[in-house]
Design a protein around this motif. Structure first.
Motif, mmCIF file in Angstrom:
data_model
loop_
_atom_site.group_PDB
_atom_site.id
_atom_site.type_symbol
_atom_site.label_atom_id
_atom_site.label_comp_id
_atom_site.label_asym_id
_atom_site.label_seq_id
_atom_site.Cartn_x
_atom_site.Cartn_y
_atom_site.Cartn_z
ATOM 1 N N GLN A 97 0.729 -1.197 0.021
ATOM 2 C CA GLN A 97 -0.074 0.081 -0.140
ATOM 3 C C GLN A 97 0.833 1.339 0.068
ATOM 4 O O GLN A 97 0.438 2.224 -0.636
ATOM 5 N N PHE A 98 2.273 1.107 0.797
ATOM 6 C CA PHE A 98 2.890 2.368 0.704
ATOM 7 C C PHE A 98 4.499 2.109 0.422
ATOM 8 O O PHE A 98 5.162 1.826 1.131
ATOM 9 N N PRO A 99 4.530 1.820 -0.799
ATOM 10 C CA PRO A 99 6.052 1.356 -1.286
ATOM 11 C C PRO A 99 7.203 2.226 -1.069
ATOM 12 O O PRO A 99 8.144 1.753 -0.837
ATOM 13 N N ASP A 100 6.734 3.562 -0.885
ATOM 14 C CA ASP A 100 7.890 4.411 -0.491
ATOM 15 C C ASP A 100 8.398 4.381 0.888
ATOM 16 O O ASP A 100 9.226 5.418 1.419
ATOM 17 N N GLU A 101 7.625 3.890 1.848
ATOM 18 C CA GLU A 101 7.881 3.935 3.171
ATOM 19 C C GLU A 101 8.856 3.079 3.738
ATOM 20 O O GLU A 101 8.913 1.816 2.865
ATOM 21 N N ARG A 102 9.792 3.439 4.544
ATOM 22 C CA ARG A 102 10.585 2.642 5.232
ATOM 23 C C ARG A 102 9.984 1.855 6.381
ATOM 24 O O ARG A 102 9.755 2.375 7.219
ATOM 25 N N VAL A 103 10.024 0.577 6.319
ATOM 26 C CA VAL A 103 9.412 -0.433 7.260
ATOM 27 C C VAL A 103 10.536 -1.151 7.932
ATOM 28 O O VAL A 103 11.361 -1.875 7.252
ATOM 29 N N LEU A 104 10.351 -0.991 9.270
ATOM 30 C CA LEU A 104 11.534 -1.769 10.214
ATOM 31 C C LEU A 104 10.872 -2.972 10.791
ATOM 32 O O LEU A 104 9.673 -2.858 11.306
ATOM 33 N N VAL A 105 11.366 -4.314 10.715
ATOM 34 C CA VAL A 105 10.904 -5.346 11.442
ATOM 35 C C VAL A 105 12.091 -5.533 12.628
ATOM 36 O O VAL A 105 13.290 -5.714 12.158
ATOM 37 N N GLU A 106 11.830 -5.402 13.608
ATOM 38 C CA GLU A 106 12.840 -5.550 14.833
ATOM 39 C C GLU A 106 12.440 -6.696 15.591
ATOM 40 O O GLU A 106 11.341 -7.043 15.961
ATOM 41 N N TYR A 107 13.581 -7.392 16.029
ATOM 42 C CA TYR A 107 13.294 -8.353 17.172
ATOM 43 C C TYR A 107 14.313 -7.911 18.508
ATOM 44 O O TYR A 107 15.176 -7.833 18.439
ATOM 45 N N ASN A 108 13.354 -7.923 19.352
ATOM 46 C CA ASN A 108 13.841 -7.530 20.828
ATOM 47 C C ASN A 108 13.139 -8.508 21.855
ATOM 48 O O ASN A 108 12.241 -8.153 22.101
ATOM 49 N N ALA A 109 14.168 -9.652 22.016
ATOM 50 C CA ALA A 109 13.362 -10.499 22.767
ATOM 51 C C ALA A 109 12.281 -10.250 23.879
ATOM 52 O O ALA A 109 12.614 -9.481 24.722
ATOM 53 N N PRO A 110 11.155 -10.586 24.030
ATOM 54 C CA PRO A 110 10.663 -11.725 23.240
ATOM 55 C C PRO A 110 9.771 -11.222 22.094
ATOM 56 O O PRO A 110 9.087 -11.973 21.318
ATOM 57 N N PHE A 111 9.802 -9.843 21.784
ATOM 58 C CA PHE A 111 8.981 -9.213 20.892
ATOM 59 C C PHE A 111 9.361 -9.164 19.426
ATOM 60 O O PHE A 111 10.623 -8.791 19.251
ATOM 61 N N TRP A 112 8.584 -9.376 18.524
ATOM 62 C CA TRP A 112 8.646 -8.773 16.989
ATOM 63 C C TRP A 112 8.044 -7.670 16.919
ATOM 64 O O TRP A 112 6.580 -7.833 17.293
ATOM 65 N N ARG A 113 8.498 -6.604 16.303
ATOM 66 C CA ARG A 113 7.854 -5.269 15.981
ATOM 67 C C ARG A 113 8.068 -4.966 14.570
ATOM 68 O O ARG A 113 9.070 -5.113 13.948
ATOM 69 N N VAL A 114 6.811 -4.329 14.136
ATOM 70 C CA VAL A 114 7.044 -3.660 12.814
ATOM 71 C C VAL A 114 6.512 -2.305 13.140
ATOM 72 O O VAL A 114 5.717 -2.065 13.562
ATOM 73 N N ARG A 115 7.513 -1.428 12.483
ATOM 74 C CA ARG A 115 7.587 0.010 12.694
ATOM 75 C C ARG A 115 7.801 0.722 11.198
ATOM 76 O O ARG A 115 8.350 0.000 10.693
#
Length: 155
Positions: A97-115
Motif C-alpha cells: 500500500q505504501f511502497p515509498d515508506e521505510r518499514v522496520l521489522v525488529e526483534y527485541n526478545a521476546p517481541f517482534w515489532r513492525v514500525r
C-alpha cells in the motif's frame, strides 16, 4: 642560552595549553566564537570554567549517541512461534500500500515489532498514522530513542 630556550618552550606550552578545559577550535563552540579571522572583530567570552566543562561534556555525550530521539508508527508487536512470520506479513501488506515508506521489522526478545517512518516530532507522524490506520486500526505512534539523521522522512 638554556634559560632562554626553557623560557621560549614554557611560553609556547602556555600558549598552546594555557586555556584549561578548552578544546581545539573545531571542538569548542567558545573557541570557535573567540577565534579571529581576517577582517573580523574580536569576541571574548568570560564565564566560569564549570560552564565550559559542562558544555564539553554535553558535546561529547551527543557525539557518542547513535542518533536523535524521534518517533515511528508501530503497526505490530507479537511474541510466540508465529510472531516472526506475522511481522513479515504485516511488512509485506504495508509495502504493497505504501511502497515509498521505510518499514522496520525488529526483534527485541521476546517481541517482534513492525514500525514505519522516522519523524523528529510526534505531530509529523500523525498524517501517516491516519492513512495506516485504515489497514492497521491498532497502530499507534511510539517514541524511538535513537534514530539516525539519514532516516528521517523528508516532506
Amino acid at each position: 642560552m638554556k634559560v632562554l630556550l626553557i623560557a621560549i618552550i614554557s611560553l609556547l606550552c602556555h600558549l598552546a595549553f594555557g586555556q584549561e578545559g578548552r578544546s581545539t577550535v573545531g571542538d569548542s563552540p567558545f573557541a570557535r566564537v573567540e577565534s579571529r579571522r581576517m577582517g573580523e572583530g574580536r569576541i571574548v567570552i568570560r564565564q566560569s570554567p564549570a560552564v565550559e566543562q559542562m558544555m564539553g561534556h554535553y558535546i561529547r555525550n551527543n557525539r557518542n549517541m547513535p542518533g536523535v530521539e524521534g518517533y515511528r508508527i508501530q503497526l505490530y508487536s507479537g511474541t510466540g512461534a508465529q510472531a516472526r512470520q506475522e511481522a513479515q506479513e504485516v511488512r509485506t501488506k504495508l509495502l504493497s500500500q505504501f511502497p515509498d515508506e521505510r518499514v522496520l521489522v525488529e526483534y527485541n526478545a521476546p517481541f517482534w515489532r513492525v514500525r514505519v517512518g522516522s519523524f523528529r516530532h510526534k505531530h509529523e507522524a500523525l498524517p501517516l498514522l491516519k492513512k495506516v490506520r485504515d489497514i492497521f486500526p491498532n497502530s499507534y505512534v511510539v517514541r524511538e530513542p535513537a534514530i539516525r539523521l539519514d532516516d528521517f522522512n523528508r516532506n
